[in-house]
Design a protein around this motif. Structure first.
Motif, PDB file in Angstrom:
ATOM      1  N   LEU A  57       1.432 -29.426  -4.383  1.00 51.26           N
ATOM      2  CA  LEU A  57       0.043 -29.031  -4.200  1.00 51.26           C
ATOM      3  C   LEU A  57      -0.266 -28.962  -2.704  1.00 51.26           C
ATOM      4  O   LEU A  57       0.336 -29.666  -1.897  1.00 51.26           O
ATOM      5  N   THR A  58      -1.226 -28.105  -2.361  1.00 52.96           N
ATOM      6  CA  THR A  58      -1.595 -27.895  -0.957  1.00 52.96           C
ATOM      7  C   THR A  58      -2.967 -28.474  -0.690  1.00 52.96           C
ATOM      8  O   THR A  58      -3.918 -28.224  -1.443  1.00 52.96           O
ATOM      9  N   GLY A  59      -3.056 -29.247   0.383  1.00 53.84           N
ATOM     10  CA  GLY A  59      -4.324 -29.854   0.749  1.00 53.84           C
ATOM     11  C   GLY A  59      -5.243 -28.895   1.467  1.00 53.84           C
ATOM     12  O   GLY A  59      -4.863 -27.787   1.856  1.00 53.84           O
ATOM     13  N   GLN A  60      -6.482 -29.337   1.683  1.00 56.19           N
ATOM     14  CA  GLN A  60      -7.475 -28.488   2.349  1.00 56.19           C
ATOM     15  C   GLN A  60      -7.249 -28.425   3.854  1.00 56.19           C
ATOM     16  O   GLN A  60      -7.553 -27.428   4.485  1.00 56.19           O
ATOM     17  N   SER A  61      -6.706 -29.490   4.430  1.00 54.44           N
ATOM     18  CA  SER A  61      -6.443 -29.503   5.870  1.00 54.44           C
ATOM     19  C   SER A  61      -5.026 -29.017   6.140  1.00 54.44           C
ATOM     20  O   SER A  61      -4.141 -29.139   5.282  1.00 54.44           O
ATOM     21  N   VAL A  62      -4.813 -28.468   7.316  1.00 54.15           N
ATOM     22  CA  VAL A  62      -3.499 -27.953   7.682  1.00 54.15           C
ATOM     23  C   VAL A  62      -2.474 -29.077   7.651  1.00 54.15           C
ATOM     24  O   VAL A  62      -2.694 -30.154   8.220  1.00 54.15           O
ATOM     25  N   GLY A  63      -1.379 -28.835   6.959  1.00 56.23           N
ATOM     26  CA  GLY A  63      -0.307 -29.816   6.893  1.00 56.23           C
ATOM     27  C   GLY A  63      -0.413 -30.791   5.743  1.00 56.23           C
ATOM     28  O   GLY A  63       0.555 -31.497   5.425  1.00 56.23           O
ATOM     29  N   ASP A  64      -1.578 -30.867   5.078  1.00 56.94           N
ATOM     30  CA  ASP A  64      -1.722 -31.790   3.957  1.00 56.94           C
ATOM     31  C   ASP A  64      -1.050 -31.209   2.717  1.00 56.94           C
ATOM     32  O   ASP A  64      -1.304 -30.058   2.341  1.00 56.94           O
ATOM     33  N   ALA A  65      -0.200 -31.992   2.092  1.00 59.54           N
ATOM     34  CA  ALA A  65       0.508 -31.535   0.899  1.00 59.54           C
ATOM     35  C   ALA A  65       0.803 -32.731   0.015  1.00 59.54           C
ATOM     36  O   ALA A  65       0.821 -33.887   0.456  1.00 59.54           O
ATOM     37  N   LEU A  66       1.026 -32.434  -1.248  1.00 60.80           N
ATOM     38  CA  LEU A  66       1.333 -33.492  -2.219  1.00 60.80           C
ATOM     39  C   LEU A  66       2.430 -32.990  -3.144  1.00 60.80           C
ATOM     40  O   LEU A  66       2.367 -31.868  -3.649  1.00 60.80           O
ATOM     41  N   LYS A  67       3.440 -33.822  -3.359  1.00 60.78           N
ATOM     42  CA  LYS A  67       4.557 -33.458  -4.241  1.00 60.78           C
ATOM     43  C   LYS A  67       4.619 -34.445  -5.393  1.00 60.78           C
ATOM     44  O   LYS A  67       4.643 -35.662  -5.193  1.00 60.78           O
ATOM     45  N   LEU A  68       4.646 -33.897  -6.620  1.00 63.80           N
ATOM     46  CA  LEU A  68       4.813 -34.696  -7.821  1.00 63.80           C
ATOM     47  C   LEU A  68       6.221 -34.462  -8.340  1.00 63.80           C
ATOM     48  O   LEU A  68       6.630 -33.312  -8.528  1.00 63.80           O
ATOM     49  N   GLN A  69       6.954 -35.531  -8.569  1.00 64.21           N
ATOM     50  CA  GLN A  69       8.349 -35.413  -8.989  1.00 64.21           C
ATOM     51  C   GLN A  69       8.571 -36.173 -10.290  1.00 64.21           C
ATOM     52  O   GLN A  69       8.328 -37.375 -10.364  1.00 64.21           O
TER      53      GLN A  69
END
Length: 968
Positions: A57-69
Motif C-alpha cells: 500500500l502507498t501512503g499519502q506522504s512521499v516515501g510512506d509505504a506499507l507491506k503486508l506479507q
C-alpha cells in the motif's frame, strides 16, 4: 431478553407461524459456526483453504509505504446482530492468525501477527441457495467471494491505509475460487415423492432477542431460517417480516423444525424424521428433544455430529516454539478418544521434509528446529486418519510454531507521541509468567493489561525530542526487547535500507543517506536503541550476542551543534535464516492426461464431462539438494486461457457447471462420476492409449491434476498453467517454447437426439408367454396370457445411462402433475376390467441395486388394492431404464376414472437421463395410441425436444418416493 419454550409455544397457539409455507427450519449461530469450523479444518488438510494475502500500500506522504506479507485467516464465523428478516444477510468475521506488517517512510514499524493480538477481518455476506442439477438437492451456502463492506482493525489507526486495505481485501476475495470461498451451512434434499418432500426454499437471517444490544451476553446470536415449499404446497408462502417469532427457545436447542398445520395429515413420525434428515449436512443429524403441536407441529432439538464426524484436539489456537512438542488427540463425533490409523503434519510454506516437523503414531508433534523454520511464525496442519472397514475418515487441526520462545510484537514500532500511546503485545510459548520492564532511560510509564499485553504511555518530555527510542523488555525464561520509536516531526532524511528484517548476529550492513540534504554538512550516526554499533560512515554491525532485538540507527545533519534534519533505520538482529528453497525451474509442462504426447483433447459441451489435465513442475537442484514446490505454491496453481484469463474453479461438491453459470470453462480438483473426455473423445483416445510417460526420480517434481469442464458451444481453446512462488513471482508453463507449454481443447456439442438412438425391448418376466411377439400388440404373448409382467428396457445405443429423473412436461405444470407411472384400460367402457399399469426401475451409478419395482404414489388408489408391488426380476440390467408394464383384469374403469390420480397417470411419462458422458437426454414413454387394438400391451418411446435443465422439475428414480426440485 428471554425466549422460553413456554413463551414460544404460547405464541404459536395464536396462529400458524409457517406463513403458508409447508415447513420452516431454523439453525442456530452456535451450530452453524461449528459446521463452518469443521469445514475450515477440512479445507486445511485438502490444501483448499484461503491462501495467504500479501499486498503493498502507498501512503499519502512521499516515501510512506506499507507491506503486508502472508496474512492468514481463521475459520469464518457468523454474526446476526445486524440481520433483517427482509433478506438473508449475515456478518462474517475471521481472525487474522499470522502475517507480517512492515511500514516504511516517516514511521517505520515491524509487526509479527499471531492470534493473540486480536486482529480480524469482517464482511457482510448474503447467504445463497445453490441447486444441484445432477443430484436433486439444494445447498445453503456462504460464499466469501461475494462478500461486501469489508473492514478490518489491522490498520484502523491510519484512515488512508485502512481504506486501501479494505478495498484490496475485497478485490482479492472476489477472485477466490469456489473450493476456497464457499462453505455449506445446510442442505435440503429434494429426493422423494412423498407429500413432505421439499420442492423449493428461501432463506432469511434473524437476530436473537436482545442480540442487537452492544455488550449483551448474546450479542450477535441469531438463526438462519429456511422457508420450505413441500410437494403438497401448490404455491409459495408469504414473505416474513420483523414480527416473525424467534423459533429457537432458550436452553440447549440449536435447531427447530416447524411443519404447517395444513400438512399434519402427513406428519407421521417417520415422515417428519425423514424431512428433518434432509435438512442438514451429511456428517450431522437432527436429534429431537421436544415435540409439540400448539397448532403447527414444532420439533425442537440439536444438530449433532455423527460418530464418524471426527475431530482433532486441540483443533485451533495451539502455539508452540521451534523444537517444542504438542500432543494431539483424535475424537469421534461423541467426543470419545480414538486411536488414529495414521498421523501427518504439513507446513504449507515448507519446501523440505524437515520444515514440516514430525508427528509420531500417537499424535505427538515435534516442531521443526530453528534452523529448519525459515519464518518467524509458521502454520502447521495436522491430519489424523481412521480406518473402519473399507472406509477412511479423517480430521485436521491447525497450530502455529514460532521461531522464538518469547515473541514480542511489534518488535519495532514508530508513532507520534502527541497522538498515540503505543501498545506492546507479548506471546509466551512457555508457561512461565511474563514480566515487563522499561529499560533506561525511561521515557514514560508501562501498564500491564492482562496476561499478554502491556501499554506504554510517553511522558511529556518525550515530545521535546525530534526522535527518541524507548526499549521495553519482556522476560520469562527468555528476554526480548521491543523498540518504541517516538517521532515528533517529519524525518527529512531517508536512509537506505529503511528496514532490515533479518540481520545475522555480528553481521554488518552499510546504511546510506539517499536524499543528501545540506550535502556539505557533516552527518552524525547514532544507535538509539539496541546493542549494535555504527561507524561514523554509517556501517552498522549487530551485536554478536545471540539475543534477538530491533536496533534503531539515526542519521542526523548537524551544523554548529544544531540538528537540522534526521532520519532512521530499523535493523532486526536474529538467528532466523532464509528458508531453504528452490531457485529455478527445470521443467514446467501441461498435458492432456498423463502422456507427454497429450497436447490436444476434446470435451463435450454439457458442463459435466471432465478432461483430465496434468501439470508437472520440476525444480533444479540447489547446491546438490532437492526442493519441491511448497503446498502453498501448489495450491496457487491455476489454468489460464489463451487471453491470460484465469479459469475459475468449482467447489469440491459440485459435479459440474450448472446452468446458472452460463457458457464458461471451469476446473475441478476432484473427478466426478462421468467418463473422462480422455476416455471418450476420438482425439484423446489415441493419446490415452499411449503408455503413460515413464516417471523417473521425482524428488524435485510435483504433479497436479485438474479436471477441465466446459458448458456451452465453442470451437476450441488454448490453456497454459501458472503458479505463484513464495516470493510473489508468477511462473507460467508457456514462459518457454516447447511441446508441452500449452494444450488445445476442442468442444463437441452432440447432435439432437433421435428415437433411433435408443432401443426399447420387451422382456416377459412373469405370466407365461415370452418375447417372441416383441412389440406386436396382438401377438399370442398377449392374447393368450391376460395377466403378465413385462420389463420394457430402454437402452442408449451409444452408451449407458448414469442418472434418470422424471420431469414435468410443461413449465406451467405443478409438482402434482408429474407422474412416475401410467395406467391404461382396454376400452373406455365403464365396466371394462382389463387394464395395464406401469412401474419403474433404475439404478443410479454407484448406488445399491433396487430390490423392488417403484410406482407412482397414487397407484393404490387407482387400482383399489395394495398387492400390486413386485420384487425386482432377475432380468433387470443396471444402466438401463426399465418401465415395467403389468397387465390384469381385476379393476373396472368406472371405479377409477374420476380419480385425480387416474387423470395424472393417464399421461405419458417424461424421463430425463444423463449418459456416461454427462449429456442430458429427454425421452417420452407412452402406450400405443388408444385406437390401436392391444394398445395397452405395448410401450413406445419418442424424443419430444432437447431438454433445458434450468426449466425442469426432477424426480429421483432411485428412491421409492422419488421427488423433485424447482429453480429457486
Amino acid at each position: 431478553m428471554s425466549n422460553s419454550l413456554g413463551q414460544l409455544l404460547a405464541h404459536m397457539r395464536m396462529g400458524s407461524v409457517t406463513l403458508g409455507w409447508g415447513a420452516v427450519a431454523a439453525y442456530s449461530r452456535q451450530r452453524l459456526n461449528h459446521l463452518l469450523e469443521r469445514q475450515y479444518l477440512t479445507r486445511l488438510k485438502e490444501n483448499t483453504y484461503l491462501p495467504p494475502f500479501s499486498d503493498s500500500l502507498t501512503g499519502q506522504s512521499v516515501g510512506d509505504a506499507l507491506k503486508l506479507q502472508g496474512l492468514q485467516f481463521g475459520s469464518p464465523l457468523l454474526s446476526f446482530d445486524s440481520a433483517s428478516m427482509s433478506d438473508s444477510k449475515a456478518t462474517v468475521a475471521m481472525n487474522i492468525i499470522k502475517g507480517t506488517v512492515i511500514t516504511t517512510g516517516a514511521l517505520i514499524s515491524n509487526i509479527e501477527i499471531t492470534e493473540a493480538v486480536g486482529y480480524w477481518l469482517e464482511m457482510e455476506v448474503d447467504l445463497e441457495t445453490v441447486l444441484g442439477e445432477v443430484d436433486p438437492y439444494g445447498r445453503v451456502t456462504l460464499n466469501l467471494a461475494k462478500g461486501a463492506s469489508f473492514k478490518t482493525n489491522l490498520l484502523e489507526e491510519d484512515e488512508n491505509f485502512n481504506q486501501q486495505l479494505n478495498k484490496a481485501l475485497e478485490s482479492w476475495m472476489q477472485e477466490m475460487p469456489a473450493r476456497c470461498a464457499m462453505f455449506d451451512l445446510g442442505t435440503v434434499d429434494f429426493k422423494g415423492y412423498e407429500p413432505l418432500t421439499p420442492k423449493r426454499f428461501i432463506l432469511r437471517t434473524q437476530a436473537a432477542p436482545g442480540a442487537r444490544v452492544r455488550g449483551a451476553s448474546n450479542q450477535g446470536d441469531g438463526a438462519v431460517l429456511v422457508f420450505i415449499r413441500l410437494r403438497d404446497n401448490t404455491v409459495d408462502g408469504q414473505l416474513p417480516d420483523d414480527s416473525f417469532p424467534y423459533l429457537l427457545p432458550d436452553g440447549d436447542y440449536s435447531a427447530t423444525l416447524v411443519l404447517s398445520k395444513d400438512m399434519l395429515d402427513h406428519a407421521s413420525d417417520e415422515g417428519l424424521e425423514l424431512l428433518a434428515s434432509l435438512l442438514f449436512p451429511e456428517l450431522n443429524a437432527f436429534v429431537k428433544k421436544e415435540d409439540h403441536t400448539p397448532l403447527d407441529r414444532a420439533v425442537f432439538g440439536n444438530i449433532d455430529p455423527l460418530r464418524t464426524s471426527l475431530t482433532v484436539e486441540p483443533a485451533q489456537r495451539a502455539v508452540i516454539a521451534a523444537g517444542k512438542q504438542q500432543q494431539f488427540v483424535l475424537h469421534d463425533g461423541e467426543g470419545k478418544p480414538l486411536s488414529a490409523s495414521r498421523w501427518s503434519a504439513v507446513s504449507p510454506q515448507s519446501h523440505t521434509p524437515e520444515g514440516h516437523g514430525k508427528i509420531d503414531n500417537n499424535g505427538l508433534y515435534t516442531a521443526p528446529s530453528q534452523e529448519d523454520m525459515g519464518h518467524e511464525i509458521q502454520s502447521i496442519i495436522v491430519t489424523a486418519e481412521y480406518d473402519e472397514g473399507d472406509n477412511t475418515y479423517s480430521a485436521a487441526a491447525r497450530l502455529l510454531v514460532t521461531f522464538e520462545g518469547l515473541l514480542v510484537t511489534p518488535g519495532a514500532a514508530a508513532f507520534r507521541p502527541a497522538r498515540h500511546a503505543a501498545g506492546v503485545d507479548v506471546w509466551n510459548a512457555g508457561e512461565e509468567p511474563v514480566g515487563w520492564e522499561l529499560l533506561e532511560p525511561p521515557m514514560g510509564e508501562l501498564a500491564t493489561l492482562g496476561e499478554r499485553h502491556a501499554r506504554f504511555s510517553p511522558h511529556r518530555r518525550a515530545l521535546r525530542r525530534i526522535l527518541s527510542v524507548q526499549q521495553v523488555q519482556a522476560a520469562a525464561s527468555e528476554q526480548r526487547n521491543a523498540a518504541l520509536i517516538m517521532v515528533n516531526s517529519q524525518p527529512l532524511l531517508t536512509l537506505a535500507p529503511p528496514f532490515v528484517p533479518k540481520l545475522a548476529y555480528g553481521g554488518s550492513i552499510q546504511l546510506n543517506d539517499v536524499q543528501r540534504i545540506m550535502p556539505n554538512e557533516p552527518r552524525r550516526w547514532r544507535v538509539l536503541g539496541g546493542a549494535g554499533s555504527v561507524t561514523p560512515s554509517g556501517q552498522f554491525t549487530a551485536s554478536a550476542q545471540h539475543t534477538p532485538q530491533s536496533n534503531v540507527v539515526a542519521c542526523e545533519v548537524v551544523r554548529n551543534g544544531v540538528v537540522f534534519a534526521t532520519g532512521y533505520s530499523v535493523l532486526k538482529a536474529s538467528a532466523l535464516q532464509a528458508q531453504a528453497s528452490w531457485k529455478s525451474l527445470l521443467r514446467f509442462t501441461i498435458t492432456v492426461g498423463k502422456s507427454s504426447q497429450g497436447v490436444r483433447g476434446m470435451i463435450d459441451s454439457n458442463g459435466y464431462q471432465q478432461l483430465e489435465v496434468e501439470v508437472t513442475v520440476e525444480t533444479n537442484q540447489v547446491d546438490g539438494k532437492d526442493y519441491k514446490l511448497s503446498p502453498a505454491e501448489i495450491a496457487s496453481m491455476t489454468l489460464f486461457d489463451r487471453a491470460g484469463q484465469k479459469i475459475p474453479g468449482l467447489c469440491d461438491n459440485e459435479e459440474g457447471i450448472g446452468s446458472v453459470y452460463g457458457n464458461v470453462w471451469r476446473t475441478s480438483l476432484k473427478r466426478n462420476m462421468f467418463m473422462l473426455g480422455n476416455e471418450t473423445s476420438p482425439v484423446a483416445v489415441e493419446a490415452a492409449a499411449q503408455p503413460v510417460t515413464e516417471r523417473g526420480s521425482e524428488d524435485r517434481t510435483i504433479r497436479q491434476i485438474f479436471y477441465l469442464q466446459r458448458r456451452g458451444t465453442s470451437s476450441s481453446q488454448v490453456f497454459y498453467a501458472g503458479f505463484q512462488a513464495a516470493s510473489g513471482e508468477w511462473f507460467y508453463s508457456n514462459d518457454a517454447s516447447h511441446t508441452n507449454a500449452t494444450i488445445e481443447v476442442q468442444v463437441r456439442t452432440p447432435e439432437p437426439y433421435k428415437s433411433s438412438d435408443y432401443t426399447f425391448i420387451r422382456k416377459r418376466v412373469a405370466g407365461g408367454g415370452g418375447e417372441l411377439g416383441g412389440a406386436d400388440p396382438e401377438h399370442a404373448d398377449f392374447d393368450l396370457q391376460p395377466v403378465t409382467d413385462d420389463y420394457w428396457m430402454l437402452a442408449y445405443n451409444a452408451g449407458t445411462f448414469y442418472t434418470a429423473e422424471f420431469v414435468k412436461a410443461r413449465q406451467s405444470d405443478s409438482e402434482r402433475d408429474v407422474n412416475t407411472s401410467m395406467v391404461r384400460w382396454e376400452s373406455s367402457a365403464g365396466n371394462e376390467v382389463f387394464h395395464s399399469y406401469t412401474g419403474y426401475l433404475f439404478q443410479d451409478l454407484g448406488t445399491a441395486e433396487p430390490d423392488k419395482v417403484y410406482f407412482d404414489g397414487g397407484m393404490a388408489e387407482v387400482l383399489g388394492r395394495m398387492d400390486f408391488e413386485r420384487p425386482v426380476a432377475t432380468q433387470y440390467e443396471a444402466g438401463l431404464l426399465v418401465i415395467a408394464n403389468f397387465r390384469n383384469w381385476n379393476r373396472s374403469l368406472k371405479d377409477a376414472r374420476d380419480l385425480e390420480a387416474f387423470a395424472k397417470m393417464s399421461k405419458p411419462l417424461r424421463v430425463q437421463l444423463r449418459d456416461a458422458r454427462g449429456n442430458l437426454q429427454l425421452i417420452q414413454i407412452d402406450y400405443l395410441p388408444a385406437d390401436i387394438i392391444g394398445d395397452r400391451n405395448v410401450l413406445v418411446h419418442s424424443v419430444p425436444s432437447r431438454p433445458f435443465a434450468e426449466n425442469s422439475t426432477t424426480i429421483r428414480l432411485t428412491d421409492q418416493s422419488a421427488g423433485g426440485c424447482d429453480e429457486n
